[in-house]
Design a protein around this motif. Structure first.
Motif, PDB file in Angstrom:
ATOM      1  N   SER A   1       0.826  -1.207   0.000  1.00 59.12           N
ATOM      2  CA  SER A   1       0.000   0.000   0.000  1.00 59.12           C
ATOM      3  C   SER A   1       0.863   1.260   0.000  1.00 59.12           C
ATOM      4  O   SER A   1       1.767   1.398   0.835  1.00 59.12           O
ATOM      5  N   PRO A   2       0.574   2.209  -0.903  1.00 57.25           N
ATOM      6  CA  PRO A   2       1.306   3.479  -0.880  1.00 57.25           C
ATOM      7  C   PRO A   2       0.876   4.370   0.276  1.00 57.25           C
ATOM      8  O   PRO A   2       1.497   5.398   0.531  1.00 57.25           O
ATOM      9  N   MET A   3      -0.192   3.973   0.988  1.00 61.70           N
ATOM     10  CA  MET A   3      -0.732   4.778   2.081  1.00 61.70           C
ATOM     11  C   MET A   3      -0.500   4.113   3.443  1.00 61.70           C
ATOM     12  O   MET A   3      -1.125   4.487   4.434  1.00 61.70           O
ATOM     13  N   ALA A   4       0.413   3.152   3.493  1.00 63.09           N
ATOM     14  CA  ALA A   4       0.629   2.403   4.733  1.00 63.09           C
ATOM     15  C   ALA A   4       1.240   3.287   5.812  1.00 63.09           C
ATOM     16  O   ALA A   4       2.131   4.099   5.535  1.00 63.09           O
ATOM     17  N   VAL A   5       0.758   3.099   7.034  1.00 60.73           N
ATOM     18  CA  VAL A   5       1.296   3.855   8.163  1.00 60.73           C
ATOM     19  C   VAL A   5       2.413   3.085   8.862  1.00 60.73           C
ATOM     20  O   VAL A   5       3.141   3.636   9.695  1.00 60.73           O
ATOM     21  N   HIS A   6       2.551   1.790   8.555  1.00 62.42           N
ATOM     22  CA  HIS A   6       3.643   0.963   9.070  1.00 62.42           C
ATOM     23  C   HIS A   6       4.140   0.095   7.921  1.00 62.42           C
ATOM     24  O   HIS A   6       3.477  -0.024   6.878  1.00 62.42           O
ATOM     25  N   SER A   7       5.300  -0.520   8.108  1.00 66.16           N
ATOM     26  CA  SER A   7       5.804  -1.422   7.071  1.00 66.16           C
ATOM     27  C   SER A   7       4.949  -2.681   6.994  1.00 66.16           C
ATOM     28  O   SER A   7       4.681  -3.206   5.922  1.00 66.16           O
ATOM     29  N   THR A   8       4.502  -3.169   8.147  1.00 66.96           N
ATOM     30  CA  THR A   8       3.568  -4.292   8.207  1.00 66.96           C
ATOM     31  C   THR A   8       3.017  -4.388   9.627  1.00 66.96           C
ATOM     32  O   THR A   8       3.615  -3.864  10.565  1.00 66.96           O
TER      33      THR A   8
END
Length: 256
Positions: free
Chosen positions: A121-128
């Protein structure tokens, strides 16, 4: 040597798969179906018998599967099926909406993120968030699950929480039950940001036979959480959750 060991495993698994199609087998019947030499079949069956997966009736010369074979599927649970089937669906939807999705399953008294599309996701707030353990009563994924699982399961979990809160827990438990009732009425749960820069999560249950067996969550930047966003994405999440259920169970239940 390694190749021989691999071939031995393949032979043993092929014999187990074949034996699963009927109750009793003779060496002659197994030979006809597998085309393995009878001497090889004797060694395979002797090994499986030694390990407890096969038993033999010497009087009739017949081999049957033993109850221990059930252990081979013990780790492949309903939850595993949901994650396996849901992963490609969640990835496709993330590529469409850009926001990351997560599939959560219950593990004891918490929810565990079993799959996350944050890396895509280009909108991720964390790496995973894979492996993150979430509260059943405070996280959106936990609330979405707990509010829609079976009554017996929910009551058991709430009894545990009440014991952990102590004797002065009546007010706290009333708040939890009230929140779950609201989530059940709405059909979704929201975790709002605690601070301006925190993330927020919107979650819906994944149903089978009218009860939640997992939950699907979408995490966004906390400051963007609004009623309009909820109205925009809840239908998408419900459709996605239903698609996952259909992929796993061919479940005809409506997603709305």
């Amino acid at each position: 040597m390694d190749n021989e060991l691999i071939r031995a495993v393949v032979r043993a698994l092929s014999v187990l798969r074949l034996m699963n199609t009927a109750q009793r087998w003779t060496i002659h019947e197994l030979h006809g179906q597998t085309q393995l030499p009878k001497s090889t079949l004797f060694r395979v069956l002797a090994t499986l018998q030694h390990e407890g997966y096969v038993k033999v009736d010497p009087a009739r010369g017949q081999y049957t599967l033993n109850a221990k074979v059930r252990e081979l599927s013990a780790g492949y649970s309903e939850q595993t099926r949901v994650v396996t089937a849901g992963a490609p669906i969640a990835l496709r939807v993330t590529r469409e909406i850009k926001w990351p999705l997560a599939i959560g399953v219950r593990d004891g008294e918490v929810m565990v993120v079993a799959h996350s599309t944050m890396p895509y996701s280009p909108m991720a707030v964390h790496s995973t968030t894979i492996g993150h353990r979430l509260s059943l009563t405070e996280s959106a994924i936990g609330q979405a699950y707990l509010a829609h699982c079976s009554v017996a399961e929910r009551n058991s979990m709430l009894d545990l929480f009440e014991l952990s809160l102590g004797v002065r827990s009546e007010t706290g438990m009333q708040e939890i039950r009230g929140k779950l009732s609201q989530v059940r009425h709405d059909g979704y749960a929201v975790r709002r940001p605690g601070q301006h820069n925190d993330s927020a999560t919107l979650a819906v249950p994944i149903f089978h036979q009218g009860e939640a067996i997992a939950a699907l969550g979408m995490t966004i930047f906390g400051r963007l959480m609004s009623r309009r966003l909820v109205e925009q994405f809840v239908p998408i999440l419900k459709v996605t959750a239903h698609e996952i259920a259909v992929a796993v169970f061919d479940d005809p239940e409506p997603h709305a």
